[in-house]
Design a protein around this motif. Structure first.
Motif, short mmCIF file in Angstrom:
data_model
loop_
_atom_site.label_atom_id
_atom_site.label_comp_id
_atom_site.label_asym_id
_atom_site.label_seq_id
_atom_site.Cartn_x
_atom_site.Cartn_y
_atom_site.Cartn_z
N LEU A 1 0.99 -1.17 0.08
CA LEU A 1 0.06 -0.05 0.11
C LEU A 1 0.82 1.35 0.06
O LEU A 1 1.68 1.30 1.01
CB LEU A 1 -0.93 0.01 1.18
N VAL B 1 0.75 4.23 0.74
CA VAL B 1 0.03 5.39 1.41
C VAL B 1 0.94 5.69 2.75
O VAL B 1 1.21 4.77 3.45
CB VAL B 1 -1.35 4.92 1.95
N VAL C 1 -8.19 -2.20 6.25
CA VAL C 1 -7.92 -3.24 5.17
C VAL C 1 -8.21 -4.67 5.55
O VAL C 1 -8.83 -5.59 4.92
CB VAL C 1 -6.55 -2.92 4.52
N LEU D 1 -8.99 -4.27 -2.95
CA LEU D 1 -8.12 -2.92 -2.44
C LEU D 1 -8.33 -1.91 -3.62
O LEU D 1 -8.58 -0.86 -3.17
CB LEU D 1 -7.04 -3.28 -2.26
N GLU D 2 -8.34 -2.23 -4.78
CA GLU D 2 -8.59 -1.27 -5.73
C GLU D 2 -9.96 -0.54 -5.61
O GLU D 2 -10.25 0.47 -5.83
CB GLU D 2 -8.38 -1.91 -7.37
N GLN E 1 -10.29 1.60 -2.78
CA GLN E 1 -9.54 2.92 -3.07
C GLN E 1 -10.38 3.78 -3.95
O GLN E 1 -10.54 4.94 -3.58
CB GLN E 1 -8.23 2.43 -3.81
N ARG E 2 -11.13 3.40 -4.83
CA ARG E 2 -11.90 4.21 -5.76
C ARG E 2 -13.29 4.65 -4.89
O ARG E 2 -13.52 5.92 -5.06
CB ARG E 2 -12.44 3.12 -6.98
N SER F 1 -13.15 5.08 -1.65
CA SER F 1 -12.52 6.10 -0.73
C SER F 1 -12.55 7.43 -1.50
O SER F 1 -12.81 8.54 -0.83
CB SER F 1 -11.32 5.62 -0.30
N ALA F 2 -11.87 7.59 -2.50
CA ALA F 2 -11.68 8.70 -3.39
C ALA F 2 -12.87 9.33 -3.53
O ALA F 2 -13.01 10.49 -3.54
CB ALA F 2 -10.87 8.34 -4.76
#
Length: 71
Positions: free
Chosen positions: A6, A8, A21, A57-58, A61-62, A64-65
């Motif tokens: 990650l 981040v 996660v 996870l992808e 991420q989307r 969350s964005a």
């Protein structure tokens, strides 16, 4: 096991990212070992589930964005 990194920056004493996660992966039936480091975190998942874990996870991420843009 396969390693997923990650990229981040997270505080070493902050557990929100790793806990979130790990919980999301667990809900999908994917167990993992989390290793939190100073500049990034590593997730180790069973090799046969790595593609599924990466996809999850992808997606996180989307989502969350998208949520951050609404704030």
């Amino acid at each position: 096991m396969r390693q997923i990194t990650l990229n981040v920056n997270s505080a070493l004493d902050g557990v929100d990212l790793t806990a979130g996660v790990a919980a999301s992966l667990a809900e999908a039936g994917i167990f993992c070992n989390m290793v939190a480091l100073y500049h990034h975190d590593h997730i180790f998942v069973p090799a046969g589930l790595a593609d599924r874990a990466l996809h999850l996870l992808e997606t996180l991420q989307r989502e969350s964005a998208r949520a951050m843009r609404k704030c």
